[in-house]
Design a protein around this motif. Structure first.
Motif, PDB file in Angstrom:
ATOM      1  N   LEU A 113     -19.875   5.486 -12.955  1.00 28.73           N
ATOM      2  CA  LEU A 113     -18.520   5.057 -12.624  1.00 28.73           C
ATOM      3  C   LEU A 113     -19.774   3.968 -12.607  1.00 28.73           C
ATOM      4  CD1 LEU A 113     -16.146   6.376 -10.889  1.00 28.73           C
ATOM      5  CD2 LEU A 113     -15.818   5.684 -12.521  1.00 28.73           C
ATOM      6  N   SER A 114     -20.670   3.499 -12.067  1.00 24.68           N
ATOM      7  CA  SER A 114     -21.751   2.520 -12.355  1.00 24.68           C
ATOM      8  C   SER A 114     -23.175   2.648 -11.029  1.00 24.68           C
ATOM      9  CB  SER A 114     -20.753   0.979 -11.061  1.00 24.68           C
ATOM     10  OG  SER A 114     -21.367   0.289 -10.505  1.00 24.68           O
ATOM     11  N   PRO A 115     -23.682   2.263 -12.035  1.00 20.78           N
ATOM     12  CA  PRO A 115     -25.136   3.018 -11.086  1.00 20.78           C
ATOM     13  C   PRO A 115     -25.488   1.572  -9.909  1.00 20.78           C
ATOM     14  CG  PRO A 115     -25.295   3.037 -13.687  1.00 20.78           C
ATOM     15  CD  PRO A 115     -24.523   2.566 -13.534  1.00 20.78           C
ATOM     16  N   THR A 116     -25.251   0.649 -10.414  1.00 21.04           N
ATOM     17  CA  THR A 116     -24.887  -0.845  -9.237  1.00 21.04           C
ATOM     18  C   THR A 116     -24.662  -0.198  -7.779  1.00 21.04           C
ATOM     19  OG1 THR A 116     -25.484  -2.061 -10.934  1.00 21.04           O
ATOM     20  CG2 THR A 116     -25.317  -3.454  -8.699  1.00 21.04           C
ATOM     21  N   SER A 117     -22.739  -0.162  -8.041  1.00 19.63           N
ATOM     22  CA  SER A 117     -22.196   0.086  -6.968  1.00 19.63           C
ATOM     23  C   SER A 117     -23.048   0.942  -6.163  1.00 19.63           C
ATOM     24  CB  SER A 117     -20.763   0.368  -7.398  1.00 19.63           C
ATOM     25  OG  SER A 117     -20.177  -1.005  -7.816  1.00 19.63           O
ATOM     26  N   TYR A 118     -23.403   2.356  -6.527  1.00 21.09           N
ATOM     27  CA  TYR A 118     -23.930   3.429  -6.310  1.00 21.09           C
ATOM     28  C   TYR A 118     -25.396   3.132  -5.372  1.00 21.09           C
ATOM     29  CZ  TYR A 118     -26.502   7.814  -6.011  1.00 21.09           C
ATOM     30  OH  TYR A 118     -27.374   9.013  -5.474  1.00 21.09           O
ATOM     31  N   ARG A 119     -26.735   2.268  -5.417  1.00 22.82           N
ATOM     32  CA  ARG A 119     -27.557   2.218  -5.374  1.00 22.82           C
ATOM     33  C   ARG A 119     -27.152   1.056  -4.102  1.00 22.82           C
ATOM     34  NH1 ARG A 119     -29.135   1.298 -10.668  1.00 22.82           N
ATOM     35  NH2 ARG A 119     -28.937  -0.512 -10.702  1.00 22.82           N
ATOM     36  N   ASP A 120     -26.244   0.374  -3.893  1.00 24.73           N
ATOM     37  CA  ASP A 120     -25.806  -0.947  -3.038  1.00 24.73           C
ATOM     38  C   ASP A 120     -25.461   0.031  -1.828  1.00 24.73           C
ATOM     39  OD1 ASP A 120     -26.215  -3.040  -4.381  1.00 24.73           O
ATOM     40  OD2 ASP A 120     -24.888  -3.791  -4.881  1.00 24.73           O
ATOM     41  N   TYR A 121     -24.224   1.048  -2.463  1.00 22.99           N
ATOM     42  CA  TYR A 121     -23.810   2.113  -1.425  1.00 22.99           C
ATOM     43  C   TYR A 121     -24.619   2.795  -0.866  1.00 22.99           C
ATOM     44  CZ  TYR A 121     -21.000   5.850   1.246  1.00 22.99           C
ATOM     45  OH  TYR A 121     -20.830   6.412   1.891  1.00 22.99           O
ATOM     46  N   MET A 122     -25.752   3.007  -1.481  1.00 20.40           N
ATOM     47  CA  MET A 122     -26.544   4.335  -0.633  1.00 20.40           C
ATOM     48  C   MET A 122     -27.507   3.138   0.392  1.00 20.40           C
ATOM     49  SD  MET A 122     -26.385   7.364  -2.029  1.00 20.40           S
ATOM     50  CE  MET A 122     -27.551   8.217  -1.327  1.00 20.40           C
ATOM     51  N   ASP A 123     -27.460   1.858   0.257  1.00 25.27           N
ATOM     52  CA  ASP A 123     -28.318   1.239   0.686  1.00 25.27           C
ATOM     53  C   ASP A 123     -27.765   0.539   1.858  1.00 25.27           C
ATOM     54  OD1 ASP A 123     -30.727   1.601  -0.116  1.00 25.27           O
ATOM     55  OD2 ASP A 123     -30.067  -0.465  -1.752  1.00 25.27           O
ATOM     56  N   SER A 124     -26.421   0.996   2.233  1.00 27.42           N
ATOM     57  CA  SER A 124     -25.070   0.754   3.226  1.00 27.42           C
ATOM     58  C   SER A 124     -25.320   1.026   4.555  1.00 27.42           C
ATOM     59  CB  SER A 124     -23.654   0.572   2.422  1.00 27.42           C
ATOM     60  OG  SER A 124     -23.303   1.923   2.390  1.00 27.42           O
ATOM     61  N   GLN A 125     -24.683   0.661   5.767  1.00 24.41           N
ATOM     62  CA  GLN A 125     -24.645   0.850   6.635  1.00 24.41           C
ATOM     63  C   GLN A 125     -23.644   2.250   6.425  1.00 24.41           C
ATOM     64  OE1 GLN A 125     -21.433  -0.381   8.657  1.00 24.41           O
ATOM     65  NE2 GLN A 125     -21.767   1.289   9.036  1.00 24.41           N
ATOM     66  N   SER A 126     -22.708   2.247   6.068  1.00 22.81           N
ATOM     67  CA  SER A 126     -21.706   3.372   6.341  1.00 22.81           C
ATOM     68  C   SER A 126     -22.111   4.694   5.326  1.00 22.81           C
ATOM     69  CB  SER A 126     -20.599   2.611   5.062  1.00 22.81           C
ATOM     70  OG  SER A 126     -19.434   3.343   5.111  1.00 22.81           O
ATOM     71  N   TYR A 127     -22.965   4.683   4.623  1.00 22.64           N
ATOM     72  CA  TYR A 127     -23.916   5.529   4.164  1.00 22.64           C
ATOM     73  C   TYR A 127     -24.772   6.173   4.729  1.00 22.64           C
ATOM     74  CZ  TYR A 127     -26.803   8.900   2.029  1.00 22.64           C
ATOM     75  OH  TYR A 127     -27.569  10.080   1.435  1.00 22.64           O
ATOM     76  N   LYS A 128     -24.782   5.434   5.776  1.00 23.13           N
ATOM     77  CA  LYS A 128     -26.263   6.082   6.666  1.00 23.13           C
ATOM     78  C   LYS A 128     -25.491   6.352   8.065  1.00 23.13           C
ATOM     79  CE  LYS A 128     -30.418   3.095   5.437  1.00 23.13           C
ATOM     80  NZ  LYS A 128     -29.468   1.900   4.580  1.00 23.13           N
ATOM     81  N   THR A 129     -24.648   5.623   8.299  1.00 27.72           N
ATOM     82  CA  THR A 129     -23.707   6.764   9.492  1.00 27.72           C
ATOM     83  C   THR A 129     -23.143   7.549   8.580  1.00 27.72           C
ATOM     84  OG1 THR A 129     -23.347   4.181   9.982  1.00 27.72           O
ATOM     85  CG2 THR A 129     -22.035   5.920  11.053  1.00 27.72           C
ATOM     86  N   LEU A 130     -22.391   7.995   7.213  1.00 22.52           N
ATOM     87  CA  LEU A 130     -21.642   9.075   6.936  1.00 22.52           C
ATOM     88  C   LEU A 130     -23.029  10.617   7.097  1.00 22.52           C
ATOM     89  CD1 LEU A 130     -19.143  10.369   6.034  1.00 22.52           C
ATOM     90  CD2 LEU A 130     -19.889   9.481   3.749  1.00 22.52           C
ATOM     91  N   ASP A 131     -23.840  10.196   6.524  1.00 27.37           N
ATOM     92  CA  ASP A 131     -25.624  11.179   6.253  1.00 27.37           C
ATOM     93  C   ASP A 131     -25.140  11.309   7.491  1.00 27.37           C
ATOM     94  OD1 ASP A 131     -26.972  11.851   4.738  1.00 27.37           O
ATOM     95  OD2 ASP A 131     -28.399  11.211   5.323  1.00 27.37           O
TER      96      ASP A 131
END
Length: 365
Positions: A273-291
């Motif tokens: 859907l959005s390569p840019t939003s994907y990269r931003d999310y992967m760098d986010s605190q929310s993703y690291k916590t979920l991971d």
């Protein structure tokens, strides 16, 4: 509720950046309930029964795993909320552009939904916004208001069932699909014209919608049935053994692995859907916590809430010496100063994010 005070810190020699939530009392990932019987009663023994049976635990551990699931749900809502908003906006803008020569509004936002051949069920959902007491609202709501009122499930169903416009011309999905999903692998111009080529992505959207609804109602997101291929319009009784991608999880390890697979697929959908939003999310605190949360280690940390590792902030600040020790650590730890607990961090490679919702949970539980 005990107030927390955020402190930001940066360690140049390691590149560590994080938020430290300070609190006078000892901090733990999941505080034990002050009255476990009351907490179980409030949650309901029936709601916890699937946790007791599947994980083979007693009431207190079942409640701890329930709180672990609750934290995962809160992070999933962030990820799937991002997917929902972008999917909705991409479909709306693409169809607006396609039918801008006949629709009312701008080229980026118009009432395209009045110019395509929608199913009766889809029209009914739109009419809940467009009509009042059986009559069209005049002046009509803006297209942006209309589309914002549609649920997540509305959009993948539209992708699956919309075939023609009101002039009986086919909807040009071969042109629209790459516009909605710009991150998809490049294909020949007519490739996306066929539904069989689009159905995997559409089914992925449907499953993301279902997972979002489960997370919103705090259902056990680790609980899954048989995983079939991502195909449309196949009833359960019509599924064949060769269509099975993965069996129903039978152990906690399998359930967590399946949940990670579902999250990975949602992430891939976001990248389409959005390569840019994907990269931003992967760098986010929310993703690291979920991971970190979607691991057996995290689940056990919630059960054994008194066994979280303690790290001395004084020693930690000696960054050059500690780099080798902490650079690759992952998980939750309590920071101490002069042996007194003062805060909690998540360690993930060189970054140590702490989710505000987690800080609130720690102080509220």
């Amino acid at each position: 509720m005990v107030a927390t005070l955020p402190w930001f810190f940066y360690i140049p020699t390691t590149g560590a950046l994080g938020i430290l939530y300070l609190k006078k009392e000892s901090l733990m990932l999941h505080n034990s309930s002050c009255d476990i019987a009351c907490s179980i009663d409030d949650t309901s023994s029936t709601r916890l029964s699937s946790y007791r049976v599947f994980f083979g635990v007693q009431d207190e551990s079942a409640y701890a795993i329930y709180k672990w699931n609750e934290e995962i749900n809160s992070r999933l809502m962030k990820l799937l909320g991002v997917v929902e908003v972008i999917l909705r906006n991409k479909i709306h803008s693409s169809l607006s552009k396609e039918y801008s020569n006949r629709a009312t509004g701008s080229a980026s936002s118009n009432n395209w939904f009045n110019h395509v051949n929608l199913s009766a069920k889809t029209k009914e959902k739109l009419n809940k916004v467009l009509k009042k007491r059986g009559r069209l609202i005049n002046p009509p709501p803006s297209p942006n208001i209309v589309i914002s009122q549609m649920t997540f499930g509305f959009w993948p169903n539209l992708l699956a069932k919309l075939e023609k416009d009101l002039t009986n011309k086919p909807v040009p999905w071969d042109k629209l699909f790459p516009s909605i999903f710009p991150g998809l692998p490049r294909k020949p111009n007519t490739y996306w014209k066929k539904l069989k080529h689009r159905e995997q992505i559409i089914t992925r959207c449907m499953r993301a919608s279902e997972l979002r609804n489960r997370a919103a109602h705090l259902e056990p997101v680790w609980k899954f049935g048989i995983l079939f291929e991502e195909r449309l319009n196949i009833k359960p009784e019509e599924q064949k053994s060769e269509d099975i991608e993965a069996p129903k999880p039978a152990t906690p390890k399998e359930a967590i692995a399946r949940l990670k697979l579902e999250i990975d697929r949602a992430l891939e959908l976001l990248s389409y859907l959005s390569p840019t939003s994907y990269r931003d999310y992967m760098d986010s605190q929310s993703y690291k916590t979920l991971d970190w949360l979607v691991t057996e280690e995290a689940m056990k940390a919630f059960i054994n809430h008194k066994e979280i590792e303690y790290l001395s902030i004084t020693r930690y600040m000696k960054a050059r010496k500690q780099k080798g020790k902490y650079a690759n650590k992952k998980g939750c730890a309590i920071l101490t100063q002069r042996k007194v607990p003062i805060g909690m961090v998540f360690l993930s490679m060189m970054v140590m994010p702490v989710a505000p919702t987690l800080a609130e949970t720690v102080t509220d539980l």
